[in-house]
Design an enzyme around this catalytic site. Structure first.
Site, short mmCIF file in Angstrom:
data_model
loop_
_atom_site.label_atom_id
_atom_site.label_comp_id
_atom_site.label_asym_id
_atom_site.label_seq_id
_atom_site.Cartn_x
_atom_site.Cartn_y
_atom_site.Cartn_z
N GLU A 168 0.80 -1.23 0.00
CA GLU A 168 0.00 0.00 0.00
C GLU A 168 0.84 1.28 0.00
O GLU A 168 0.85 2.03 0.99
CB GLU A 168 -0.94 0.02 1.21
CG GLU A 168 -1.96 -1.09 1.22
CD GLU A 168 -2.84 -1.07 2.48
OE1 GLU A 168 -2.57 -0.28 3.40
OE2 GLU A 168 -3.80 -1.85 2.53
N GLU A 357 -5.50 -8.52 1.13
CA GLU A 357 -6.01 -8.12 2.45
C GLU A 357 -7.49 -7.82 2.36
O GLU A 357 -7.94 -7.16 1.42
CB GLU A 357 -5.33 -6.85 2.99
CG GLU A 357 -3.96 -7.03 3.52
CD GLU A 357 -3.38 -5.74 4.13
OE1 GLU A 357 -4.16 -4.86 4.53
OE2 GLU A 357 -2.15 -5.64 4.16
O1 IFM Z 1 -3.25 -3.05 9.46
C1 IFM Z 1 -3.31 -2.54 8.16
C2 IFM Z 1 -2.21 -3.13 7.31
O2 IFM Z 1 -0.96 -2.91 7.83
C3 IFM Z 1 -2.26 -2.51 5.92
N1 IFM Z 1 -3.57 -2.59 5.36
C4 IFM Z 1 -4.68 -2.17 6.15
C5 IFM Z 1 -4.63 -2.85 7.52
C6 IFM Z 1 -5.83 -2.40 8.38
O3 IFM Z 1 -5.77 -1.04 8.61
#
Ligand code: IFM
Length: 461
Positions: A168, A357
């Protein structure tokens, strides 16, 4: 809609995702250097309750127990990140072999029990030493990062076959270099654009290095993506605001990677990134990844707002609009992941999409040794149902990873929002599988039929 694991096909990758700083702890153990997060958590009022990741889930010492738990839960793929400063305490130069040993033990143990390691090279924990030289705002980071990537490939690439270069980039550059709410706490447009350009160069360069050193691995990188809608559907200003926010938060890092350049037409201010570009850079930003990691949690509703500096647009908080939102104040809106997948599928150059994710933080109900997290079970079923819907419509999505295995350190929000499918007692380091963990395990064993509620979903109306 009812579905089972089988509906996704045998080749579909199921897993859970984690990140080093959020779970490892052992922040100064066995020669590890300091990272920007080790430093940032010491600043006043930056992290809720002054929490820090010095110990976190102590995964550094509990990794075998946690991998054994993954095995017990039938989870076949485990995504984790490498802490740059555990491998290079000073960012570059001399290697800390105790750090290499730790990751070797972790990778070997995963493989021993039949779990595939999916490794993120950079999940936000830049060595402090490099930050002192300007960090992501210094173009030299392309060389520093190159040395780090090559070292990861050299020591782990014989066994790790799935790589993600960055996690990200929009979040770590936006929150860390524009808003100052994440490490290293820098602010301003110039810092952001410099960091963004160098991160975009590194994501492509990292891919090139990995591919040149090992031809037998699958290389990807991950992006956050939120489906965006205007507050007032027919309002021109709101619609223009949507375009700008979309260009910034969804398209800014992926489009140059796909050879499309920065999406400056929809947000002219972003043209200022050209100040940091050298001749030939546009070509260097592109690389044909084997897969793209898509990370989706919510949708955003955007409204024109003349008082917002630079962007003149505002994201309206979920708690101001709906009743169904998570502890992060993110709307629970399953069709967002469907829209995200459809959007990525429209890009010609993406070969494969993996949802790297997706998950939610809710207040869990603890009764004895049972952790009742019905909301999370519902959330997972509904979002996974939307992934299947997209897949059945021909979208080339081929994997889904829950964020996350363990309750952990949620950056500026500290330990308060629990995202895990496994509960962690941070005093004792005891792990208790939540109902969502049990649900995911049964689903992966193919012993249950999931059902997804098709809330708010126009596609089913
Ligand atoms: O915890 C984070 C992760 O590190 C990166 N993506 C989003 C998750 C939730 O906020």
């Amino acid at each position: 809609m009812l579905f089972t694991r089988k509906d996704f096909g045998d080749d579909f990758k199921w897993g859970v995702s984690t990140a080093a700083y959020q779970i490892e702890g052992a922040h100064a153990k066995d020669g590890k250097g300091s990272s920007i997060w080790d430093t940032f958590v010491q600043k006043r009022k930056k992290i809720l309750n002054q929490d820090h990741g010095n110990i976190a889930c102590d995964f550094y010492h509990h990794y075998a127990e946690d991998i054994a738990l993954l095995y017990k839960l039938n989870i076949p793929n485990f995504r984790f990140s490498l802490a740059w400063s555990r491998i290079f305490p000073m960012g570059i130069g001399s290697i800390n072999y105790k750090g290499i040993d730790f990751y070797n033990r972790l990778i070997d143990f995963c493989l021993e029990v039949g779990i595939d390691p999916w490794v993120t090279i950079y999940h936000w924990d830049l060595p402090d030493y490099l930050h002192k030289k300007g960090g992501w705002t210094n173009r030299e980071i392309v060389d520093w990062f190159g040395e780090y990537v090559a070292t990861c490939s050299k020591y782990f690439g014989d066994r790790v076959k799935n790589w993600m270069v960055l996690n990200e980039p929009m979040v770590f550059t936006g929150a860390g270099y524009f808003l100052g709410v994440h490490a290293p706490g820098k602010k301003g447009l110039s810092n952001f654009l410099a960091a963004a350009h160098h991160a975009t160069l590194c994501q492509a360069e990292g891919g090139r290095i990995l591919r040149s050193l090992r031809t037998d691995s699958s290389i990807g990188t991950t992006f956050s993506y939120s489906h965006i809608e205007p507050a007032r559907k027919t309002d021109d200003k709101d619609n223009r605001a949507v375009k700008k926010v979309d260009a910034l938060i969804n398209r800014f890092f992926i489009e140059p990677l796909l050879g499309m350049g920065y999406p400056t037409n929809d947000f002219r201010l972003l043209q200022r990134i050209e100040r940091f570009m050298y001749p030939q850079d546009e070509k260097k930003l592109a690389f044909d990844m084997d897969f793209i990691g898509l990370q989706n949690y919510t949708r955003e509703i955007v409204q024109h707002n003349p008082f917002m500096p630079f962007i003149k647009a505002k994201i309206i908080k979920a708690s101001k609009r709906v009743t169904n939102y998570t502890l992060m104040d993110w709307e629970v809106y399953p069709p967002s992941i469907y829209e995200a997948l459809k959007q990525y599928d429209r890009y010609e150059n993406i070969k494969e999409i993996i949802v790297t994710e997706n998950g939610a933080a809710f207040t869990d109900q603890i009764t004895g040794t049972t952790i009742n997290d019905d909301k999370r079970v519902r959330f997972l079923q509904d979002y996974i149902g939307q992934v299947l819907l997209a897949k059945n419509e021909g979208v080339k999505v081929n994997g889904y990873f829950v964020w996350t295995l363990l309750d952990n350190f949620e950056w500026a929000e500290g330990f308060h929002p629990r995202f895990g499918i496994v509960y962690v007692d941070f005093n004792t380091q005891e792990r208790i599988v939540k109902n969502s963990g049990k649900w995911y395990s049964h689903f992966l064993q193919n012993t249950l039929t999931a059902s997804s509620e098709l809330q708010n979903n126009e596609h089913f109306e």
